[in-house]
Design an enzyme around this catalytic site. Structure first.
Site, PDB file in Angstrom:
ATOM      1  N   ASP A  11       0.905  -1.329  -0.195  1.00 34.64           N
ATOM      2  CA  ASP A  11      -0.013   0.123  -0.093  1.00 34.64           C
ATOM      3  C   ASP A  11       0.997   1.185   0.100  1.00 34.64           C
ATOM      4  OD1 ASP A  11       0.953   0.173   2.574  1.00 34.64           O
ATOM      5  OD2 ASP A  11      -1.052   0.310   3.671  1.00 34.64           O
ATOM      6  N   CYS A  68       3.253  -3.220   3.965  1.00 35.83           N
ATOM      7  CA  CYS A  68       2.427  -2.052   4.526  1.00 35.83           C
ATOM      8  C   CYS A  68       3.204  -1.205   5.470  1.00 35.83           C
ATOM      9  CB  CYS A  68       1.056  -2.600   4.772  1.00 35.83           C
ATOM     10  SG  CYS A  68       1.092  -3.756   6.214  1.00 35.83           S
ATOM     11  N   THR A  70       3.004  -1.639   8.877  1.00 33.52           N
ATOM     12  CA  THR A  70       3.246  -2.837   9.995  1.00 33.52           C
ATOM     13  C   THR A  70       3.641  -4.308   9.480  1.00 33.52           C
ATOM     14  OG1 THR A  70       1.111  -3.157  10.291  1.00 33.52           O
ATOM     15  CG2 THR A  70       2.220  -1.172  11.775  1.00 33.52           C
ATOM     16  N   GLY A  73      -1.460  -5.630   8.819  1.00 33.63           N
ATOM     17  CA  GLY A  73      -2.836  -5.430   7.950  1.00 33.63           C
ATOM     18  C   GLY A  73      -2.650  -6.469   6.967  1.00 33.63           C
ATOM     19  N   HIS A 101       9.613 -24.251   8.737  1.00 30.75           N
ATOM     20  CA  HIS A 101       8.329 -25.043   9.393  1.00 30.75           C
ATOM     21  C   HIS A 101       7.066 -24.794   9.192  1.00 30.75           C
ATOM     22  CE1 HIS A 101      10.916 -26.020  13.363  1.00 30.75           C
ATOM     23  NE2 HIS A 101      11.541 -26.337  12.565  1.00 30.75           N
ATOM     24  N   HIS A 136       6.496 -31.574  10.248  1.00 28.02           N
ATOM     25  CA  HIS A 136       5.796 -30.266  10.023  1.00 28.02           C
ATOM     26  C   HIS A 136       4.687 -30.333   8.893  1.00 28.02           C
ATOM     27  CE1 HIS A 136       8.884 -28.374  12.424  1.00 28.02           C
ATOM     28  NE2 HIS A 136       9.872 -29.077  11.564  1.00 28.02           N
TER      29      HIS A 136
END
Ligand code: RB5
Length: 147
Positions: A11, A68, A70, A73, A101, A136
């Protein structure tokens, strides 16, 4: 990292870091599909998460990267898509482990959280590390069954 196609999106808050990651991947001769955004105009990260996830689940790309402010989102939006295992990472250990994993297929980064150098190291580890499988696999299968 050879022979992988990476789809990347962002974004407005992730635009600058995305551009640097695209240049970094191209320097390493990795094929990159950039689905935008391409301008600093405010936009909704959900739309770009959707475009990246469609390219991964549709098989046009092997792995996705979303940026973005952080990374959070983007990871929330991406993980709404069946077949997507998106990980918001802030360090190299997590970026490597989520491939080993979790068989994560989308890496989410925050331009307001990590610097360019750390982000590129995380991208290199994410793209260059293969899923371990073995014990896994059943866990990832159980994750996928929640889709
Ligand atoms: C945009 O201001 C910001 O909210 C977005 O980039 C992201 O960080 C959301 O999780």
């Amino acid at each position: 990292m050879e022979n992988k196609t990476i789809v990347i999106g962002c974004d407005h808050a992730g635009l600058s870091l995305k551009q640097k990651i695209v240049a970094h991947l191209k320097e390493h001769e990795i094929e990159v599909m950039d689905v935008g955004t391409h301008t600093a105009e405010s936009c909704n990260y959900v739309d770009f998460a959707h475009a990246v996830c469609e390219a991964v689940t549709g098989g046009q790309a092997d792995l996705g990267i979303l940026v973005c402010g952080t990374g959070i989102g983007m990871s929330m939006a991406a993980n709404k898509h069946a077949g997507i295992r998106a990980a918001a990472c802030e360090n190299t250990f997590s970026a490597r482990m989520t491939r080993l994993h979790n068989d994560a297929n989308v890496l989410c980064l925050g331009e307001r959280v990590v610097g360019y150098g750390l982000a590129c190291d995380m991208v290199d580890l994410f793209v260059g590390t293969e899923f371990l499988g073995g014990r896994h696999q059943a866990r990832v299968d159980a994750l996928n069954a929640l889709d």
